[in-house]
Design a protein around this motif. Structure first.
Motif, PDB file in Angstrom:
ATOM      1  N   THR A  65      19.251 -28.260 115.853  1.00  0.00           N
ATOM      2  CA  THR A  65      20.645 -27.894 116.078  1.00  0.00           C
ATOM      3  C   THR A  65      21.359 -27.521 114.787  1.00  0.00           C
ATOM      4  N   SER A  70      12.637 -25.113 119.931  1.00  0.00           N
ATOM      5  CA  SER A  70      13.971 -25.426 119.433  1.00  0.00           C
ATOM      6  C   SER A  70      14.585 -26.566 120.218  1.00  0.00           C
ATOM      7  N   SER A  80      17.149 -26.447 121.834  1.00  0.00           N
ATOM      8  CA  SER A  80      17.847 -25.971 123.031  1.00  0.00           C
ATOM      9  C   SER A  80      17.207 -26.488 124.311  1.00  0.00           C
ATOM     10  N   THR A  81      15.894 -26.730 124.290  1.00  0.00           N
ATOM     11  CA  THR A  81      15.244 -27.233 125.503  1.00  0.00           C
ATOM     12  C   THR A  81      15.456 -28.729 125.685  1.00  0.00           C
ATOM     13  N   CYS A  83      20.448 -27.368 126.291  1.00  0.00           N
ATOM     14  CA  CYS A  83      21.226 -26.217 126.770  1.00  0.00           C
ATOM     15  C   CYS A  83      20.411 -25.022 127.236  1.00  0.00           C
ATOM     16  N   ALA A  84      19.093 -25.075 127.231  1.00  0.00           N
ATOM     17  CA  ALA A  84      18.303 -23.908 127.626  1.00  0.00           C
ATOM     18  C   ALA A  84      18.543 -23.518 129.077  1.00  0.00           C
ATOM     19  N   THR A 138      26.181 -30.304 128.548  1.00  0.00           N
ATOM     20  CA  THR A 138      24.809 -30.740 128.327  1.00  0.00           C
ATOM     21  C   THR A 138      24.346 -31.775 129.338  1.00  0.00           C
ATOM     22  N   ASN A 147      14.616 -17.059 124.869  1.00  0.00           N
ATOM     23  CA  ASN A 147      15.326 -16.920 123.586  1.00  0.00           C
ATOM     24  C   ASN A 147      14.364 -17.001 122.405  1.00  0.00           C
TER      25      ASN A 147
END
Length: 739
Positions: free
Chosen positions: A106, A132, A134-135, A138-139, A299, A364
Motif C-alpha cells: 500500500t 499487490s 489490493s487483493t 480493494c481488488a 474495504t 491491474n
C-alpha cells in the motif's frame, strides 16, 4: 542550532492526503500541524499523520543497504548490493523470467512515481508475477469496474455536496477515511450532509463511529451484504422503479440483472442478513425518494466472502435507480489527462496472463496475493525463486501469513525496499533503504491526480522537506539502478533506460553531495506540463492547494466507458454465472447462523494505521494501545464464559491466536472483532512495535487457490468463522502473538 522554518506539504499515508504545515530545524521535521487554510482538506489531519515524522526519524530507520550474513545483517555499499543482486537475478532469469516476482504494498501507492517504476522494472525482467496488497482490501472494486465500465480505475464516488440519501455499507470513514475518494475531515463532511436535510444510514455488524455521526444504523450479519443488495435490487425491480430512461442507450443487461435478483426477495434473505424485510423495504423507499442517493462501500465489503459480487450489485443499485452520473448521486472523476484513453491505447491493465497456480486472470497487472505462497512452494516450470518486496510487509498483512513466512524462507533471493527492518525485511537477503515521503518532492497519488477522485478537487505539489539522513534513495532511482544491474531496461525499452541513466548522470553533476538518483522534480514537472497543468514551480505557489472544478454530472454515461460497445454492462456474464452459485452459499450461511457460530470482522484502531505506525512511541504508549484485543458483545462473552480482561483463544480453520478480551456492546451478537496490523514480535528492526503485545489476526485467514474469491483474487479476511474459548495454558505476551 539552525533557525526553524515552516513549510507546507501534504500527508501520504492514506487517501485523505491532508494538507500539513511542517516545522523544520537542522534538517529534521520537528512538528506537523494541520494546514488550517487548505482548500481541499479543511484544516484536518488525524493523529497518525501528525506523528509520522517520528516514524521517519526513528533510530530504527535504515541508513545503508543491508546484507544478510548468517543470522544477522551487515551494512554494505550500494555498489555491492546492486552488483550482487544483479548477478543473482541474471542467474534466475536465465532459467525463467517468471522465477522472479514482486509484491507491491500500500505504501507504494501513495507516491506517484514509486509504483510506475516498480512496474517498469518487472516489465524489464519480463516477468508477469506481480502481487499487490489490493487483493487484500480493494481488488473487488477493480474487477467490478473493469467488467462494468471497461476500465478498472473508473470508480464512481458519492457527490457529497449534493447527496440527499447515503447508504454506507462495509466502511467506517470517520476512522478509516473514504475508500479511494479523497475526503478529509469526514465528520465535518457527514455533518454537512445532515445539516442540509440529507439522511445517512450505516449498514454494518457494528454500531460504528460513522453510525454514531450518521444517527441511523442497521445491523447486518457478516458476509451477507451480497444478499442484502440482491434483495434491495429485487425490491426496486418489483416496484417497477428502475430508471430505464436514465440508462437508455447507455447501459445494457437490465433484463439479465432483473433475472439474477428475481429469486431474492427481502422476506427470503431476512434470516441470513438479520435485516427484517420491512426494514429493507423502508430503506429502498427512502433511497428512491431522494433527489440524489448513493450506496457507499469500502474495504469491509471487499474482504468478505463475495466482495466482487457485492460491489457489482452496489454499483447496479446506483445505476438502475438513476443515480449514476447524476447530481447528488455518484460521479466518475476526470484527472489531469485521459488516463483511461491512455491506458487503452497502450494496452495497460488489459493483459490476459493467467497464473501458474489456480489459473487466475491478471487484474491491474497483478495476481492474487493469496496464491503467492503456492507459487513459491510448488515445484515446476516458472516456480518463483526470487522476490522483490516494495512498500509493503506481506508477512504481517497477507492471509495465512505464517505459511507465507515459510515460503519466503525458501526463496533463493529476497530483496526488500523499506525504511525499517520489519517482519518481511527481517527475512531478506538484501534490504535497500528508501526515502520517506518527507524526503522527496511529490504530486498527489494516482486516484486524485489521474482520476480526479476528490470530494473537493484541487492540485498540489510538495518539495522534499529534508534531505535523507543516510544513504537512502527514492524508489524510482532504486529500480532504475536495479534494472541496470540486472542487465534489463525499464519498461522493456532501451531508449527509456538510456534517457533515465542520462538524467541520473546530469543530476549527479548538479548535486554531487547527494545520493545518486533521478531528478524527481523534473520528472514531475514534465508530467504536469504534458497534461497542460503548468509547471511544478507554478503549482508550488499554491501551498494550500490549487482549486479545480468538480466533474460535472452527465459527463460519463454514453461518453467515457471503455467497454467494447461503450455501454455500461449491468450483467457481465462471468458475474451472472457466479451469482448463480449463491444458493449454496445462502444455505451455508443460514445453517451457520442457526448453529450460533461466531464470525470475525476487523476493526480499526484510532491510534494506528494498518501495520505502519505501531513503531511510533507517542501512538502506542497508553495501556489501551499496547495490544490489539478480541472484542465481544457482552451477551456472547457471558455465553462463552469470558469477562473483560480475560484472555481468549481464537481458532479458525487455519490457525489460532490468543488475545485479551474487551466487551463492546456496539457489536451485533454473534459477531466478534479484532483490529489488524498487530503482532510485530518477529521484526528485528522495530524497537517499539516488537515490544508490544498483540497478535496478527491475518494468520487466521486461509490462503491457496481454493480459498480465493475467483472474480478478483481477493482473500477472505472478514466474516471468518471462528471458535472462541478461555485461554488454555500459561498466559503471557508471547502467547498472545500466536507463536
Amino acid at each position: 542550532m539552525g533557525k526553524a522554518r515552516t513549510t507546507h506539504t501534504f500527508c501520504r499515508i492514506c487517501e485523505a492526503s491532508c494538507g500539513l504545515v511542517a516545522t523544520v530545524e537542522d534538517q529534521r521535521v520537528t512538528a506537523l500541524e494541520p494546514d488550517k487554510q487548505h482548500h481541499g482538506t479543511l484544516g484536518f489531519s488525524c493523529m497518525k499523520g501528525l506523528h509520522q515524522h517520528s516514524m521517519y526519524d526513528s533510530p530504527d530507520r535504515l541508513q545503508t543497504p543491508m546484507k544478510r550474513v548468517g543470522d544477522g545483517f551487515e551494512p554494505i555499499s550500494w555498489s555491492q548490493a546492486l552488483s550482487e543482486i544483479g548477478a543473482r537475478v541474471k542467474s534466475l532469469r536465465a532459467v525463467s523470467p517468471q522465477s522472479l516476482g514482486m509484491y507491491v504494498g500500500t505504501a507504494a501507492g501513495f507516491s506517484i512515481l514509486h509504483p510506475i517504476f516498480a512496474e517498469g522494472f518487472m516489465q524489464g525482467l519480463g516477468s508477469r508475477n506481480i502481487y499487490s496488497s489490493s487483493t487484500q482490501d480493494c481488488a473487488n472494486r477493480f474487477a467490478a469496474a473493469r467488467e462494468m465500465y471497461g476500465f478498472p480505475f473508473f470508480q464512481p464516488f458519492v457527490d457529497l455536496d449534493h447527496v440527499e440519501c447515503m447508504l454506507i455499507v462495509g466502511t467506517n470513514p470517520v476512522v478509516s477515511k473514504w475508500t479511494f475518494l479523497q475526503v478529509a475531515h469526514p465528520v465535518k463532511r457527514l455533518k454537512q450532509v445532515k445539516h442540509r436535510g440529507g439522511r445517512i444510514i450505516v449498514v454494518d455488524p457494528r454500531y460504528t463511529e460513522t453510525a454514531k455521526v450518521a444517527g441511523e444504523h442497521c445491523y447486518i450479519k457478516p458476509n451477507t451484504d451480497v444478499f442484502f443488495f440482491l434483495s434491495f435490487l429485487e425490491e426496486i425491480f418489483s416496484r417497477d422503479a428502475a430508471d430505464a430512461p436514465h440508462l437508455q442507450g447507455k447501459a445494457s443487461g437490465m433484463d439479465a440483472l432483473r433475472e439474477v435478483t428475481r429469486h431474492w426477495p427481502a422476506d427470503r434473505t431476512a434470516e441470513v442478513t438479520g435485516i427484517a424485510a420491512d426494514t429493507l423495504r423502508d430503506l429502498v423507499t427512502t433511497f428512491l425518494a431522494a433527489d440524489g442517493a448513493a450506496v457507499v462501500t469500502g474495504t469491509g465489503l471487499g474482504m468478505g466472502k463475495d466482495g466482487t459480487l457485492a460491489q457489482w450489485l452496489a454499483e447496479c443499485i446506483n445505476a438502475v435507480s438513476g443515480n449514476l452520473d447524476k447530481r447528488g448521486g455518484t460521479l466518475v472523476g476526470e484527472g489531469i489527462f485521459d488516463f483511461a484513453g491512455f491506458a487503452r491505447k497502450n494496452g495497460m491493465f488489459m493483459r490476459k496472463a493467467r497464473s501458474r497456480i489456480g489459473d487466475f486472470r491478471e487484474l491491474n497487472g497483478g495476481f492474487p496475493g493469496g496464491i503467492l505462497a503456492d507459487e513459491i512452494l510448488t515445484p515446476g516450470q516458472d516456480q518463483i525463486k526470487g522476490m522483490f518486496v516494495t512498500g509493503g510487509n506481506p508477512l504481517l498483512t497477507m492471509a495465512n501469513a505464517d505459511r507465507m513466512r515459510e515460503a519466503f524462507k525458501q526463496l533463493e533471493l529476497l530483496v526488500v525496499t523499506d525504511i525499517y527492518l520489519n517482519e518481511t525485511a527481517s527475512l531478506a537477503h538484501y534490504v535497500l533503504p528508501a526515502t520517506s515521503p518527507l524526503e522527496r518532492p511529490d504530486l498527489p497519488f494516482v486516484f486524485p491526480l489521474f482520476l480526479g477522485m476528490q470530494s473537493i478537487p484541487y492540485l498540489a505539489a510538495t518539495e522534499a522537506l529534508v534531505k535523507p539522513s543516510g544513504e537512502q534513495r527514492d524508489e524510482a532511482s532504486i529500480y532504475t539502478d536495479l534494472a541496470t544491474a540486472c542487465g534489463v531496461n525499464l519498461f522493456g525499452s532501451a531508449a527509456v533506460q538510456r534517457t533515465l541513466r542520462l538524467l541520473k548522470g546530469v543530476n549527479r553533476l548538479r548535486r554531487p553531495r547527494s545520493q545518486p538518483g533521478l531528478p524527481q522534480r523534473l520528472i514531475l514537472d514534465l508530467m504536469l506540463r504534458s497534461s497542460g497543468n503548468g509547471s511544478f514551480r507554478q503549482l508550488l505557489r499554491h501551498p494550500h492547494g490549487k482549486p479545480q472544478e468538480q466533474v460535472a454530472p452527465g459527463t460519463f454515461l454514453g461518453k467515457r466507458p471503455t467497454t467494447d460497445d461503450g455501454l455500461v454492462q449491468l450483467a457481465p456474464p462471468e458475474f451472472v454465472t457466479e451469482a448463480g452459485k449463491l444458493e449454496q452459499r445462502f444455505d451455508e450461511f443460514r445453517d451457520s447462523h442457526r448453529a450460533g457460530r461466531l464470525r470475525l470482522i476487523s476493526k480499526r484502531a484510532h491510534g494506528t494505521h494498518n501495520s505502519w505506525t505501531q513503531n511510533i512511541e507517542a501512538l502506542t504508549n497508553g495501556a489501551n494501545n499496547r495490544s490489539n484485543y478480541l472484542y465481544l458483545n457482552p451477551e456472547d462473552g457471558s455465553r462463552l464464559g469470558l469477562a473483560e480482561g480475560d484472555v481468549a483463544d481464537i481458532r479458525s480453520a487455519t490457525s489460532a491466536i490468543r488475545l485479551p478480551v474487551r466487551m463492546l456492546a456496539e457489536l451485533m451478537p454473534g459477531t466478534v472483532a479484532v483490529p489488524h496490523g498487530w503482532g510485530h514480535q518477529h521484526a528485528r528492526g522495530l524497537s517499539v512495535a516488537s515490544r508490544l503485545s498483540g497478535a496478527n489476526v491475518n494468520i487466521l485467514a486461509s490462503d491457496g487457490p481454493e480459498n480465493i474469491e475467483p472474480l478478483s483474487g481477493m482473500a477472505h479476511l472478514s466474516g471468518i468463522e471462528v471458535e472462541i474459548c478461555p485461554a488454555e495454558g500459561p498466559v503471557n505476551s508471547e502467547s498472545w502473538s500466536g507463536r
